[in-house]
Design an enzyme around this catalytic site. Structure first.
Site, PDB file in Angstrom:
ATOM      1  N   GLU A  90       0.826  -1.194   0.000  1.00  0.00           N
ATOM      2  CA  GLU A  90       0.000   0.000   0.000  1.00  0.00           C
ATOM      3  C   GLU A  90       0.868   1.255   0.000  1.00  0.00           C
ATOM      4  O   GLU A  90       1.936   1.288   0.604  1.00  0.00           O
ATOM      5  CB  GLU A  90      -0.949   0.000   1.197  1.00  0.00           C
ATOM      6  CG  GLU A  90      -2.033  -1.061   1.061  1.00  0.00           C
ATOM      7  CD  GLU A  90      -3.027  -1.071   2.213  1.00  0.00           C
ATOM      8  OE1 GLU A  90      -4.218  -1.346   1.946  1.00  0.00           O
ATOM      9  OE2 GLU A  90      -2.625  -0.826   3.366  1.00  0.00           O
ATOM     10  N   CYS A 103       3.699   8.512   1.144  1.00  0.00           N
ATOM     11  CA  CYS A 103       4.207   7.512   2.086  1.00  0.00           C
ATOM     12  C   CYS A 103       4.322   6.186   1.345  1.00  0.00           C
ATOM     13  O   CYS A 103       3.313   5.635   0.897  1.00  0.00           O
ATOM     14  CB  CYS A 103       3.270   7.389   3.284  1.00  0.00           C
ATOM     15  SG  CYS A 103       3.774   6.144   4.501  1.00  0.00           S
ATOM     16  N   CYS A 110       6.308  -7.107   7.285  1.00  0.00           N
ATOM     17  CA  CYS A 110       7.363  -6.555   8.128  1.00  0.00           C
ATOM     18  C   CYS A 110       7.709  -7.563   9.209  1.00  0.00           C
ATOM     19  O   CYS A 110       6.818  -8.231   9.765  1.00  0.00           O
ATOM     20  CB  CYS A 110       6.917  -5.242   8.774  1.00  0.00           C
ATOM     21  SG  CYS A 110       8.204  -4.423   9.747  1.00  0.00           S
ATOM     22  N   CYS A 114       6.020  -4.816  15.700  1.00  0.00           N
ATOM     23  CA  CYS A 114       5.625  -3.766  16.644  1.00  0.00           C
ATOM     24  C   CYS A 114       4.169  -3.985  17.051  1.00  0.00           C
ATOM     25  O   CYS A 114       3.302  -4.253  16.200  1.00  0.00           O
ATOM     26  CB  CYS A 114       5.821  -2.396  16.022  1.00  0.00           C
ATOM     27  SG  CYS A 114       7.551  -2.041  15.601  1.00  0.00           S
ATOM     28  N   CYS A 117       1.078  -1.995  15.349  1.00  0.00           N
ATOM     29  CA  CYS A 117       1.136  -1.755  13.906  1.00  0.00           C
ATOM     30  C   CYS A 117       0.514  -2.909  13.131  1.00  0.00           C
ATOM     31  O   CYS A 117       0.897  -4.075  13.309  1.00  0.00           O
ATOM     32  CB  CYS A 117       2.596  -1.561  13.483  1.00  0.00           C
ATOM     33  SG  CYS A 117       2.815  -1.303  11.712  1.00  0.00           S
ATOM     34  N   CYS A 329      -1.048   6.251  10.032  1.00  0.00           N
ATOM     35  CA  CYS A 329       0.162   5.618  10.545  1.00  0.00           C
ATOM     36  C   CYS A 329      -0.172   4.352  11.318  1.00  0.00           C
ATOM     37  O   CYS A 329      -1.018   4.353  12.217  1.00  0.00           O
ATOM     38  CB  CYS A 329       0.894   6.612  11.458  1.00  0.00           C
ATOM     39  SG  CYS A 329       2.432   5.989  12.127  1.00  0.00           S
TER      40      CYS A 329
END
Length: 339
Positions: A90, A103, A110, A114, A117, A329
């Site tokens: 994305e 962004c 990933c 975290c 996230c 975010c």
């Protein structure tokens, strides 16, 4: 087929030299690709017919493909992009009056995990190629959106893909390509210290550190990688880079209700950042399905910011943008269910 988006200026000039051409052919090609957005070599009329024929048979200019576009009520645009192997990422465009921030993603998924996230819940699938990274910028600019800033804050940990990131960063700041200022290209990291040092030596891009806590005890609960690279090591790396430069590191700090948002945490953060040329971005937590965290309320965020500002730490509160389309975010997931 060779994708010419994988080459920065140096490697593209070398590519043409290997073909028996002069190095300036690489410069001409950059202009055709990044200024004119041409992908049809037959139209590149300052190249010889023989060279155009060779390029048509052996090379391509290929960026990720848009499979879905979503537009937020506040004007933010999110694109779900498909890569050649079918994987999805994305990319988000945030328009403002005087700037347009893109962004972009650096990995499919990933590995950082975290705890707040959505990308981290996907796990890691693979690194993006240089072409897939710069291709996001090329694609959006080709659509005639005015991109003034690029932040590598989408899916993935950019520094774990640094070998493909560096040529893409070169292209973002190369006048013959995207021509962005080093102050307007920012790489975000959770703090992979050896790779921070590698980035500092190899690129003029700006740095953002996803700190999100004032001490190791809290940070290890939020960011597992902190066990390998604790806060003291990350702060030391920032000081090494910025000691002799008129630059500031951006400290990213997501505000989580009763986790890291109290005044005592703000005072601890002030002590931690003493001597670090930085500015702090306070980020309201953006909820995603499957997370138990709650966002700090506005009063708490203002009180936290006030502590930092009174101590002389430049602090800004990031506006929540694109949350209604899961574009804010921490919300990017590249999910095929979004198609």
């Amino acid at each position: 087929m060779i994708n010419l988006l994988n080459f920065n200026r140096v490697s593209l000039r070398d590519f043409f030299v290997e073909l028996g051409e002069k190095p300036f052919r690489g410069d001409q090609m950059l202009k055709w690709i990044y200024h004119e957005y041409l992908t049809d070599f037959s139209q590149m009329n300052n190249l010889s017919q023989k060279l155009r024929d060779y390029l048509s048979k052996n090379t391509i200019v290929s960026a990720p493909k848009i499979v879905k576009e979503q537009v937020s009520t506040d004007g933010v645009i999110k694109w779900l992009l498909q890569l050649d192997d079918g994987e999805l990422i994305e990319t988000v465009f945030i328009p403002e009056k005087t700037r347009g921030t893109l962004c972009i993603s650096s990995q499919v998924g990933c590995a950082m995990g975290c705890k707040f996230c959505a990308t981290g819940k996907l796990g890691f699938k693979r690194n993006l190629t240089t072409a897939e990274i710069i291709g996001q910028v090329w694609l959006v600019r080709q659509l005639r959106y005015k991109v003034t800033n690029v932040v590598v804050m989408g899916m993935g940990e950019p520094l774990l893909n640094i070998d493909n990131m560096l040529p893409a960063l070169d292209l973002m700041m190369e006048d013959l390509a995207c021509g962005l200022s080093k102050y307007r290209v920012t790489v975000s990291t959770v703090g992979i210290v050896p790779l921070m040092d590698k980035l500092f030596k190899a690129s003029d891009a700006s740095l953002a550190v996803s700190l999100h806590a004032p001490n190791d005890e809290i940070r290890e609960k939020l960011i597992p990688m902190n066990q390998h690279y604790p806060i003291a090591d990350i702060i030391a790396a920032c000081k090494r880079f910025f000691e002799n430069k008129k630059r500031k590191v951006i400290i990213e700090y997501v505000m989580l209700d009763k986790i890291n948002d109290q005044k005592k945490h703000a005072k601890e953060l002030v002590r931690l950042l003493e001597g670090v040329p930085c500015k702090v971005n306070l980020i309201p937590f953006n909820a995603s399905p499957g997370f138990s965290y709650q966002a700090s309320d506005d009063e708490t965020i203002r009180a936290f910011q006030d502590v930092l500002m009174k101590a002389g730490v430049r602090t800004m509160q990031r506006r929540r943008r694109g949350a209604d389309i899961q574009a804010a975010c921490g919300q990017l997931a590249g999910n095929s269910r979004n198609i």
